[in-house]
Every structure is written in structure tokens, then in C-alpha cells.
Write a protein that holds these residues in place. Structure first.
Motif, PDB file in Angstrom:
ATOM      1  N   UNK A 125     -13.798  -8.049 -39.325  1.00 53.87           N
ATOM      2  CA  UNK A 125     -13.505  -8.375 -40.721  1.00 53.87           C
ATOM      3  C   UNK A 125     -12.467  -7.379 -41.207  1.00 53.87           C
ATOM      4  N   UNK A 126     -11.496  -7.866 -41.954  1.00 59.44           N
ATOM      5  CA  UNK A 126     -10.460  -6.978 -42.477  1.00 59.44           C
ATOM      6  C   UNK A 126     -10.888  -6.257 -43.740  1.00 59.44           C
ATOM      7  N   UNK A 127     -11.783  -6.849 -44.507  1.00 64.55           N
ATOM      8  CA  UNK A 127     -12.112  -6.279 -45.806  1.00 64.55           C
ATOM      9  C   UNK A 127     -13.610  -6.057 -46.005  1.00 64.55           C
ATOM     10  N   UNK A 128     -14.283  -5.681 -44.944  1.00 64.84           N
ATOM     11  CA  UNK A 128     -15.725  -5.415 -45.068  1.00 64.84           C
ATOM     12  C   UNK A 128     -15.941  -4.171 -45.930  1.00 64.84           C
ATOM     13  N   UNK A 129     -16.950  -4.191 -46.773  1.00 65.27           N
ATOM     14  CA  UNK A 129     -17.244  -2.989 -47.559  1.00 65.27           C
ATOM     15  C   UNK A 129     -17.707  -1.862 -46.627  1.00 65.27           C
ATOM     16  N   UNK A 130     -17.444  -0.621 -46.992  1.00 62.26           N
ATOM     17  CA  UNK A 130     -17.803   0.500 -46.116  1.00 62.26           C
ATOM     18  C   UNK A 130     -19.259   0.486 -45.646  1.00 62.26           C
ATOM     19  N   UNK A 131     -20.173   0.029 -46.487  1.00 63.73           N
ATOM     20  CA  UNK A 131     -21.589   0.011 -46.106  1.00 63.73           C
ATOM     21  C   UNK A 131     -21.877  -1.012 -45.013  1.00 63.73           C
ATOM     22  N   UNK A 132     -20.962  -1.968 -44.827  1.00 64.23           N
ATOM     23  CA  UNK A 132     -21.186  -3.017 -43.832  1.00 64.23           C
ATOM     24  C   UNK A 132     -20.485  -2.726 -42.504  1.00 64.23           C
ATOM     25  N   UNK A 133     -19.785  -1.600 -42.417  1.00 61.02           N
ATOM     26  CA  UNK A 133     -19.050  -1.271 -41.199  1.00 61.02           C
ATOM     27  C   UNK A 133     -20.014  -0.672 -40.180  1.00 61.02           C
ATOM     28  N   UNK A 134     -19.983  -1.207 -38.968  1.00 57.65           N
ATOM     29  CA  UNK A 134     -20.846  -0.716 -37.896  1.00 57.65           C
ATOM     30  C   UNK A 134     -20.121  -0.858 -36.577  1.00 57.65           C
ATOM     31  N   UNK A 135     -20.536  -0.114 -35.607  1.00 59.67           N
ATOM     32  CA  UNK A 135     -19.994  -0.227 -34.263  1.00 59.67           C
ATOM     33  C   UNK A 135     -21.100  -0.037 -33.253  1.00 59.67           C
ATOM     34  N   UNK A 136     -21.091  -0.866 -32.240  1.00 56.51           N
ATOM     35  CA  UNK A 136     -22.114  -0.769 -31.204  1.00 56.51           C
ATOM     36  C   UNK A 136     -21.540  -1.336 -29.914  1.00 56.51           C
ATOM     37  N   UNK A 137     -21.783  -0.640 -28.828  1.00 54.00           N
ATOM     38  CA  UNK A 137     -21.391  -1.115 -27.512  1.00 54.00           C
ATOM     39  C   UNK A 137     -22.630  -1.105 -26.631  1.00 54.00           C
ATOM     40  N   UNK A 138     -22.972  -2.265 -26.085  1.00 54.11           N
ATOM     41  CA  UNK A 138     -24.146  -2.389 -25.221  1.00 54.11           C
ATOM     42  C   UNK A 138     -23.750  -3.217 -24.013  1.00 54.11           C
ATOM     43  N   UNK A 139     -24.102  -2.743 -22.838  1.00 54.28           N
ATOM     44  CA  UNK A 139     -23.851  -3.487 -21.614  1.00 54.28           C
ATOM     45  C   UNK A 139     -25.150  -4.146 -21.167  1.00 54.28           C
ATOM     46  N   UNK A 140     -25.063  -5.442 -20.863  1.00 51.60           N
ATOM     47  CA  UNK A 140     -26.203  -6.198 -20.363  1.00 51.60           C
ATOM     48  C   UNK A 140     -25.879  -6.614 -18.936  1.00 51.60           C
ATOM     49  N   UNK A 141     -26.820  -6.425 -18.015  1.00 47.37           N
ATOM     50  CA  UNK A 141     -26.558  -6.810 -16.631  1.00 47.37           C
ATOM     51  C   UNK A 141     -27.835  -6.988 -15.843  1.00 47.37           C
ATOM     52  N   UNK A 142     -27.660  -7.126 -14.554  1.00 48.56           N
ATOM     53  CA  UNK A 142     -28.803  -7.347 -13.660  1.00 48.56           C
ATOM     54  C   UNK A 142     -29.807  -6.213 -13.723  1.00 48.56           C
ATOM     55  N   UNK A 143     -29.346  -5.003 -14.040  1.00 43.49           N
ATOM     56  CA  UNK A 143     -30.226  -3.838 -14.084  1.00 43.49           C
ATOM     57  C   UNK A 143     -30.779  -3.549 -15.472  1.00 43.49           C
ATOM     58  N   UNK A 144     -30.537  -4.461 -16.407  1.00 37.01           N
ATOM     59  CA  UNK A 144     -31.081  -4.277 -17.749  1.00 37.01           C
ATOM     60  C   UNK A 144     -30.009  -4.041 -18.789  1.00 37.01           C
ATOM     61  N   UNK A 145     -30.395  -3.323 -19.835  1.00 39.72           N
ATOM     62  CA  UNK A 145     -29.533  -3.074 -20.987  1.00 39.72           C
ATOM     63  C   UNK A 145     -29.191  -1.592 -21.021  1.00 39.72           C
ATOM     64  N   UNK A 146     -27.913  -1.298 -21.261  1.00 39.89           N
ATOM     65  CA  UNK A 146     -27.476   0.094 -21.319  1.00 39.89           C
ATOM     66  C   UNK A 146     -26.567   0.291 -22.529  1.00 39.89           C
ATOM     67  N   UNK A 147     -27.064   1.000 -23.567  1.00 35.30           N
ATOM     68  CA  UNK A 147     -26.175   1.276 -24.697  1.00 35.30           C
ATOM     69  C   UNK A 147     -25.111   2.295 -24.297  1.00 35.30           C
ATOM     70  N   UNK A 148     -23.910   2.092 -24.787  1.00 35.66           N
ATOM     71  CA  UNK A 148     -22.814   3.022 -24.528  1.00 35.66           C
ATOM     72  C   UNK A 148     -22.722   3.945 -25.738  1.00 35.66           C
ATOM     73  N   UNK A 149     -22.765   5.258 -25.502  1.00 36.69           N
ATOM     74  CA  UNK A 149     -22.722   6.172 -26.649  1.00 36.69           C
ATOM     75  C   UNK A 149     -21.426   6.022 -27.444  1.00 36.69           C
ATOM     76  N   UNK A 150     -21.552   6.061 -28.759  1.00 37.81           N
ATOM     77  CA  UNK A 150     -20.396   6.036 -29.653  1.00 37.81           C
ATOM     78  C   UNK A 150     -19.987   7.495 -29.874  1.00 37.81           C
ATOM     79  N   UNK A 151     -18.719   7.817 -29.613  1.00 40.13           N
ATOM     80  CA  UNK A 151     -18.307   9.208 -29.807  1.00 40.13           C
ATOM     81  C   UNK A 151     -18.385   9.617 -31.272  1.00 40.13           C
TER      82      UNK A 151
END
Length: 118
Positions: free
Chosen positions: A35-61
Motif C-alpha cells: 500500500x502506498x498510503x497506509x497509516x503508520x500504525x498499519x505498517x508491518x513487515x514479516x518474512x516467513x519461509x514455509x517448506x517440507x521441514x516446517x515454518x521458519x521465520x526470518x529475523x527482521x533486522x
């Protein structure tokens, strides 16, 4: 990490949100919501890998966009000083990102998947 994006599907959501389904070379699939104009409270980031070995969240720096931009400028200057031009986020990567965004806009307008050229 997942390879070149080969196909883009785009769907409009509420409030200007756009959801992308990206198919990558090799068969991996990823999702992105933008979204180009999301309000600051609605901004989020998440990276998650799903695969044969399960779910692995990727740390956000930690850090701000300004800090990330500063690091990018420092790397660009260092490459310039060294006379190298092989950064993973170079102009070729930028061209690929723009091609995906253009394909997303076409997919929204046409209401159909868009294949990117090889």
C-alpha cells in the motif's frame, strides 16, 4: 533467495491495499501485500519461509529505513572507490523489481496473471 519472479497475480484489497502472488523460477511461490498510503500504525513487515521441514521465520533486522539507506550509500561508495560493480542490489536487480511492479499493475488492470519475460 527464491529466484527470479516468473509470474504475477494481483488482487486489490480494501483501502488501496494490493496483494501479489508471485511464482518464481523453480516453482517457489511468495506473497506480498503493498500500500502506498497506509497509516503508520498499519505498517508491518514479516518474512516467513514455509517448506517440507516446517515454518521458519526470518529475523527482521533492527534499524530504520534511513539507516538502511545509509548502509546502501556506504556500500555504493565503497564499490565505486574499489572500482567494482557487482553488488547484489545493483541496477539489474532494480530493473527486475520495476518489471515485477509493472507486471503487478498490468495484472490488476487485466484481472489476469502476467508472465514476465525470461
Amino acid at each position: 533467495m527464491l529466484g527470479r519472479v516468473a509470474r504475477v497475480v494481483a488482487v486489490d484489497g480494501p483501502g488501496g491495499l494490493v496483494h501479489l502472488l508471485l511464482t518464481h523460477d523453480g516453482g517457489a511461490v511468495s506473497t506480498v501485500s503493498l500500500a502506498l498510503d497506509a497509516p503508520p500504525a498499519a505498517v508491518a513487515g514479516e518474512f516467513v519461509l514455509y517448506g517440507e521441514n516446517g515454518v521458519e521465520p526470518v529475523p527482521i533486522p533492527d534499524g530504520s529505513p534511513a539507516t538502511a539507506f545509509g548502509v546502501a550509500i556506504d556500500q555504493l561508495l565503497a564499490e565505486n572507490d574499489a572500482g567494482t560493480r557487482d553488488h547484489r542490489c545493483d541496477v539489474r536487480f532494480g530493473r527486475e523489481v520495476v518489471a515485477v511492479l509493472a507486471a503487478a499493475e498490468a495484472a490488476r488492470a487485466q484481472a489476469t496473471p502476467v508472465d514476465l519475460p525470461s
